[in-house]
Design a protein around this motif. Structure first.
Motif, PDB file in Angstrom:
ATOM      1  N   ILE A 108      -4.502   9.724  -9.380  1.00 61.03           N
ATOM      2  CA  ILE A 108      -4.080   8.999  -8.173  1.00 61.03           C
ATOM      3  C   ILE A 108      -3.366   7.726  -8.606  1.00 61.03           C
ATOM      4  O   ILE A 108      -3.896   6.948  -9.399  1.00 61.03           O
ATOM      5  N   VAL A 109      -2.157   7.523  -8.114  1.00 65.20           N
ATOM      6  CA  VAL A 109      -1.364   6.354  -8.490  1.00 65.20           C
ATOM      7  C   VAL A 109      -1.233   5.442  -7.272  1.00 65.20           C
ATOM      8  O   VAL A 109      -0.656   5.830  -6.256  1.00 65.20           O
ATOM      9  N   GLY A 110      -1.804   4.251  -7.363  1.00 62.88           N
ATOM     10  CA  GLY A 110      -1.766   3.300  -6.245  1.00 62.88           C
ATOM     11  C   GLY A 110      -0.622   2.329  -6.427  1.00 62.88           C
ATOM     12  O   GLY A 110      -0.781   1.317  -7.105  1.00 62.88           O
ATOM     13  N   LEU A 111       0.517   2.625  -5.821  1.00 65.52           N
ATOM     14  CA  LEU A 111       1.681   1.746  -5.952  1.00 65.52           C
ATOM     15  C   LEU A 111       1.506   0.478  -5.134  1.00 65.52           C
ATOM     16  O   LEU A 111       0.689   0.421  -4.214  1.00 65.52           O
ATOM     17  N   GLY A 112       2.303  -0.531  -5.458  1.00 66.99           N
ATOM     18  CA  GLY A 112       2.321  -1.739  -4.651  1.00 66.99           C
ATOM     19  C   GLY A 112       1.735  -2.933  -5.362  1.00 66.99           C
ATOM     20  O   GLY A 112       1.267  -2.849  -6.500  1.00 66.99           O
ATOM     21  N   ASN A 113       1.772  -4.053  -4.657  1.00 70.63           N
ATOM     22  CA  ASN A 113       1.425  -5.355  -5.218  1.00 70.63           C
ATOM     23  C   ASN A 113       0.153  -5.879  -4.573  1.00 70.63           C
ATOM     24  O   ASN A 113       0.137  -6.183  -3.372  1.00 70.63           O
ATOM     25  N   TRP A 114      -0.910  -6.005  -5.344  1.00 66.86           N
ATOM     26  CA  TRP A 114      -2.190  -6.403  -4.759  1.00 66.86           C
ATOM     27  C   TRP A 114      -2.189  -7.861  -4.314  1.00 66.86           C
ATOM     28  O   TRP A 114      -3.096  -8.289  -3.617  1.00 66.86           O
ATOM     29  N   GLN A 115      -1.158  -8.620  -4.702  1.00 66.25           N
ATOM     30  CA  GLN A 115      -1.094 -10.021  -4.256  1.00 66.25           C
ATOM     31  C   GLN A 115      -0.402 -10.166  -2.904  1.00 66.25           C
ATOM     32  O   GLN A 115      -0.380 -11.247  -2.330  1.00 66.25           O
ATOM     33  N   VAL A 116       0.229  -9.091  -2.436  1.00 63.94           N
ATOM     34  CA  VAL A 116       0.977  -9.131  -1.172  1.00 63.94           C
ATOM     35  C   VAL A 116       0.268  -8.181  -0.206  1.00 63.94           C
ATOM     36  O   VAL A 116       0.407  -6.964  -0.321  1.00 63.94           O
ATOM     37  N   THR A 117      -0.499  -8.726   0.707  1.00 63.26           N
ATOM     38  CA  THR A 117      -1.384  -7.902   1.529  1.00 63.26           C
ATOM     39  C   THR A 117      -0.709  -6.647   2.092  1.00 63.26           C
ATOM     40  O   THR A 117      -1.224  -5.544   1.877  1.00 63.26           O
ATOM     41  N   PRO A 118       0.435  -6.751   2.782  1.00 64.67           N
ATOM     42  CA  PRO A 118       0.992  -5.518   3.369  1.00 64.67           C
ATOM     43  C   PRO A 118       1.528  -4.537   2.329  1.00 64.67           C
ATOM     44  O   PRO A 118       1.899  -3.426   2.681  1.00 64.67           O
ATOM     45  N   ASP A 119       1.566  -4.943   1.069  1.00 66.60           N
ATOM     46  CA  ASP A 119       2.027  -4.033   0.014  1.00 66.60           C
ATOM     47  C   ASP A 119       0.865  -3.562  -0.865  1.00 66.60           C
ATOM     48  O   ASP A 119       1.053  -2.987  -1.931  1.00 66.60           O
ATOM     49  N   SER A 120      -0.366  -3.819  -0.417  1.00 63.39           N
ATOM     50  CA  SER A 120      -1.512  -3.552  -1.294  1.00 63.39           C
ATOM     51  C   SER A 120      -2.219  -2.240  -0.973  1.00 63.39           C
ATOM     52  O   SER A 120      -3.335  -2.016  -1.425  1.00 63.39           O
ATOM     53  N   LEU A 121      -1.583  -1.365  -0.196  1.00 67.05           N
ATOM     54  CA  LEU A 121      -2.259  -0.132   0.195  1.00 67.05           C
ATOM     55  C   LEU A 121      -2.701   0.679  -1.029  1.00 67.05           C
ATOM     56  O   LEU A 121      -3.865   1.088  -1.134  1.00 67.05           O
ATOM     57  N   GLY A 122      -1.778   0.912  -1.951  1.00 63.14           N
ATOM     58  CA  GLY A 122      -2.099   1.718  -3.127  1.00 63.14           C
ATOM     59  C   GLY A 122      -3.256   1.135  -3.926  1.00 63.14           C
ATOM     60  O   GLY A 122      -4.252   1.816  -4.202  1.00 63.14           O
ATOM     61  N   PRO A 123      -3.173  -0.150  -4.320  1.00 62.27           N
ATOM     62  CA  PRO A 123      -4.297  -0.738  -5.059  1.00 62.27           C
ATOM     63  C   PRO A 123      -5.617  -0.672  -4.300  1.00 62.27           C
ATOM     64  O   PRO A 123      -6.656  -0.391  -4.895  1.00 62.27           O
ATOM     65  N   LEU A 124      -5.580  -0.917  -2.975  1.00 68.78           N
ATOM     66  CA  LEU A 124      -6.827  -0.875  -2.210  1.00 68.78           C
ATOM     67  C   LEU A 124      -7.415   0.534  -2.185  1.00 68.78           C
ATOM     68  O   LEU A 124      -8.630   0.707  -2.297  1.00 68.78           O
TER      69      LEU A 124
END
Lengths: 360, 360, 360, 360
Positions: A108-124
């Motif tokens: 599973i690859v969680g794309l996005g930036n965990w520092q930018v809430t609306p871009d943190s879907l993958g990490p979350l």
């Protein structure tokens, strides 16, 4: 020629239909099949694009399924479970389309930036998926029946790593040797009503950063050499889209309450409008009426209207990309729903909703 | 035979010296050189282990530099800048030992678990290093003189990814093709006084998770094929070490106030002790005195004492691994100090402390 | 004369018993009653201190209940539910002791510092309690049966606010006019084995910051004028306590394996020790044996031993206050358990575990 | 009759002027004075509303200063320092208007919800202000010259506390007895271009939750009995405003490029538009032209247009309140700028920008 970019195949399809409708007075697009199903009150739209259909809607050959889940916005726990359960079923039905087998190792690859809430879907999502691959390696005796090998990585974004995300994923795939990849990413919506209200599954891969930044090299079966199932939720929208949608709603609202248009002074038209049902395509007024309501702008077609709005806002630096103010809560919920469904769909021991017992 | 594990070469060296001292009445260890420098009030201890010295102290051939920075615990901004500046100088002096050239592309690897505060050193540093590699690729005209290619990844821990961390790093190195790697990790301390008070540089690589979990496959020049500079700060300690150290302090304190020992009833011995200077090795009492103060336990040597404490605590499940209660603040500070120093040491345009202008 | 401070009444009681036992060869303390119950495998210790007992154990007149929940450390979801359920029952039984009525408005006060993980218990619990008071005020029709008025505040710590926490709470109580207060705080443990393994309820109020900083003005029925139920969990411990406990374990371990003591050379005493059962008081060796094992230190009584350790560590600045390295996870779990139990105990509609449906 | 709500006095004033201009062909509003200053490239707009002016612009008698700081969006550290420095100067000039004296104890109240990023301005500022009141109480000898008593509280929002925020603040004010209050809150913008680009100071108090939720009881000199200086930054905007602004930009853009309007087919009007200067009021086309461009909608006045858009979006549930996707970064920056300026303005020892040495 349709050119406008959208992350959602359903939107590309609708746009193509709209275009075609104008030109040919016909709604079928060759090479594009669409089926709609209603599961537990949730609309599942299955679009299949053939080689022939690629050009027509500007989307690659493959499968694009869209769950319409406006209920997610209500933040009721009940709906989270329902949506998760419907998504679990959809995933299980989607796997065979990619030939994903029950005993395959899935990365599973969680794309996005965990520092930018609306871009943190993958990490979350990656924080909540049930990872088992290391147990198979190091404690095989501890793995019960009903589980498969699952691993997960959060590759970050280029601004933080200095590296192409696809290079990172590719490097990990070569070492970890999974049999298939599930990619999660936040998307940009092309309609207000889709923000945090749509889940898209697709068989054709994904471009990291498509939702909230510059597009990067694609992650797909072509680039990785193994099946790629991508899951996306629109979390941001730009000011052009908000304005475009609002004008579209306005035209439909006025189209529905046409009689009011002759006496605008006393009602601002819409006061009398029963808002009890959703606006529909047939509410759209004729071209003449559109010009009456919105003048020159009303006479433009969809693409021209978007282009005009972009030309107005972008030079002023005001084509903001925005997200609902409750983005923190939305992201957490969406990530939970996705993680629960993925856990339940991947591990038979967790099927039928038991995937939530291993998330926070 | 020396066997006890420690992440810090300086501790292994001290232990070996102590052993040797007992056996041979000599303090020099063949194959191990040590130089101590004092820079701006900060002690820099340089240990060089030759092939011959490997067996003697149980550490691989290579360079091990240790900065003693108890000032970091004071949380004064002034000391953060001083420590960062001394570390910048130490890094610049260390690079040639690994043949790291000024125009090399450096990949920074932030080991550890961002969900576990005392294990989040690597991820926190990576948030604050100045990453430039993508600019060289995509906007070369925007890169000014005095910068080199720097990239950074946070591979996560096996419990979250299901993958060997070394596999992830290896895969990324093959794709990104950096010329050298800097690895950051939180370590376990073998002495109370080293927690958040020591920075170790080493040329011999690192084992992910050494500090706060099970050791994993090594990251080193042997495994990655390019030079690896590792930077570590001890952030946790176990109950055995705390007790061991306290007993050691106790013996030294009593050793210094020997005359009190004959009349313990009125003073608990140590009341009269001037604590104005640090305890030193020469305060250590003779074996007879140690037995007098601590009985059977006092008669054990260092290794036996540790082993005994471990045998007492581990079966009871009470050999807790702990971190200072201010871990959140400590980690943030330590990460800032490291990121500032790394930025300044890697980019000549940011040298002499200007590396902090690009961190938060 | 007993003087050592402890946040846990059970520890004060045990210490007093130990003192008394030596002096009077008797275990009963006048004015202190203790009952032990076992509920679903969890030990509930109920201490009642009368006016007469105050001096004996250095704790105010009132009720002190202690749940021993070492299972919390295992992080199994099952145990979280069990502990929460037992705590719910204990709270419901405790309310009448403070005359708290089912329809009373309860203000929950979450003490502590949300920036310091081991001190964030109060703030974390407040994020998850089900707050209803504003609904009674503004949407009374929306409040179903089975709910009462609950409000919650997080007053912060003096270092962040510049104000006495008790002043803030007092000011809010005067305006909000609750009928009773439940105060939540992290405590300091006086035993390794109690960290994250004990929940204490008390009727006598609490001193903000007692666990992890300087004590501040008390929050109690005397100061606030309404009943105060305090709930605390030990989350930190100091190096003195860790060493003290380890020496205590060591003596007991040796006491149990006395025969080994005569041939220490081959076994380090404890290798042969069956660790299958917990150490007990009767394992404690005689004074002669204690001196044999630990020399002068072994001859000291409990208070003297603590004092000696403190005198060794404090002048060196090494009496660190520490928390388990998994503090982030522990705090989240503990806060969830407390919030679930409080929700279920306060709102009859959520009783028997349904309180978790409203937490995250 | 002007009725539309706005948190920013400058917008109310502009709206009133626009109304008046239409009706009376005059731009002066009786009872409202406005001065514009340019400080270090930053526009400071000072509006003073007299008793007489209250009705005219729907804002209470008092002082409303607005800093226009679009530079904040650029996220350059240089601009953060400049804005902070200009704000420090503005605060020092504003204090006398409220009769705030240099030795007064100031309570800083950080309104908003720390769990909702765009509503967390107040809590974030409170984390970084330099709090001293407790030092004056407990360590007066440690307080150097140049500092005053400062305290800070974060009262939370009603949904989390169940209490009226004004009750909490009122209660604390009664106990802590500050001489004046500074209230910080996130606001709603009524123009896209103001989001994260405007800082408003006002002497008339604030309504908690005005920006991102339901308005609550006011915090003002009338309710608290001491001077209240409020500082706000708009962080959210609704879809109605975004659409309204875009249509306004569109009309002005078209007004400026009138000649293009006759040949829309080849250019979509605006392609030829030099975007080199900002749109101005004089670009607004005549009513006839507005109808030509936007039909019926173009003929509506400002208030009618807003009302129409609201009537279209609200019944559909699509009048989303949104925030820029970079809200996490924006909030952190804005909070730092405010905290630095407040520290420097309150403590003479930290004046001229030294307030940043005490923030993170």
């Amino acid at each position: 020629m349709w050119s406008l970019r959208t992350d959602l195949a359903i939107e590309a399809h609708e746009a193509a239909i709209a275009e075609r409708a104008v030109e040919e007075n016909s709604q079928a697009i060759n090479g594009v099949e669409m089926i709609e199903e209603n599961i537990e009150g949730i609309l599942l739209n299955k679009v299949t694009v053939s080689k022939e259909g690629e050009a027509a809607i500007g989307k690659k050959e493959g499968h694009y399924w869209t769950l319409s889940v406006p209920q997610l916005r209500t933040q009721h726990e009940k709906w989270q479970e329902t949506v998760s359960s419907v998504l679990e079923a959809a995933l299980k039905e989607f796997f065979p389309l990619l030939n994903i087998q029950p005993d395959w190792h899935i990365l599973i690859v969680g794309l996005g930036n965990w520092q930018v809430t609306p871009d943190s879907l993958g990490p979350l999502v990656c924080e909540n998926v049930f990872v088992t691959n290391h147990l198979f390696q190091h404690e095989p005796h501890a793995v019960e029946n009903g589980y498969r090998k699952v691993s997960a990585i959060v590759p970050g974004v280029m601004g933080l790593t200095g590296l192409e995300t696809s290079d990172i994923v590719h490097g990990v795939v070569e070492k970890a040797k999974p049999d298939a990849v599930i990619v999660i990413d936040a998307l940009a919506a092309r309609a207000i009503e889709r923000i945090h209200a749509t889940i898209q599954l697709s068989s054709t891969g994904i471009q990291p950063g498509a939702g909230v930044g510059n597009k990067r090299k694609e992650l797909s079966q072509e680039t990785l050499g193994i099946p790629v199932l991508s899951i996306g939720i629109p979390t941001v929208v730009d000011a052009v889209t908000i304005t475009y949608d609002t004008l579209d709603y306005l035209l439909k609202t006025m189209g529905r309450s046409k009689k009011e248009i002759d006496k605008p002074s006393n009602s601002l038209l819409t006061r009398a409008l029963p808002a009890s049902r959703r606006l529909k395509e047939e509410d759209k007024p004729s071209e003449n009426e559109r010009k009456l309501y919105l003048g020159f702008v009303g006479g433009l077609n969809e693409e021209e209207k978007r282009q005009l709005l972009e030309e107005v806002l972008s030079p002023l630096g005001q084509n903001l990309i925005v997200t609902p103010k409750d983005t923190d809560l939305f992201m957490e919920q969406a990530a939970n729903v996705l993680a629960m469904a993925i856990n339940s769909a991947l591990h038979s021991a967790l099927s039928e909703g038991k995937g939530n017992t291993v998330t926070h």
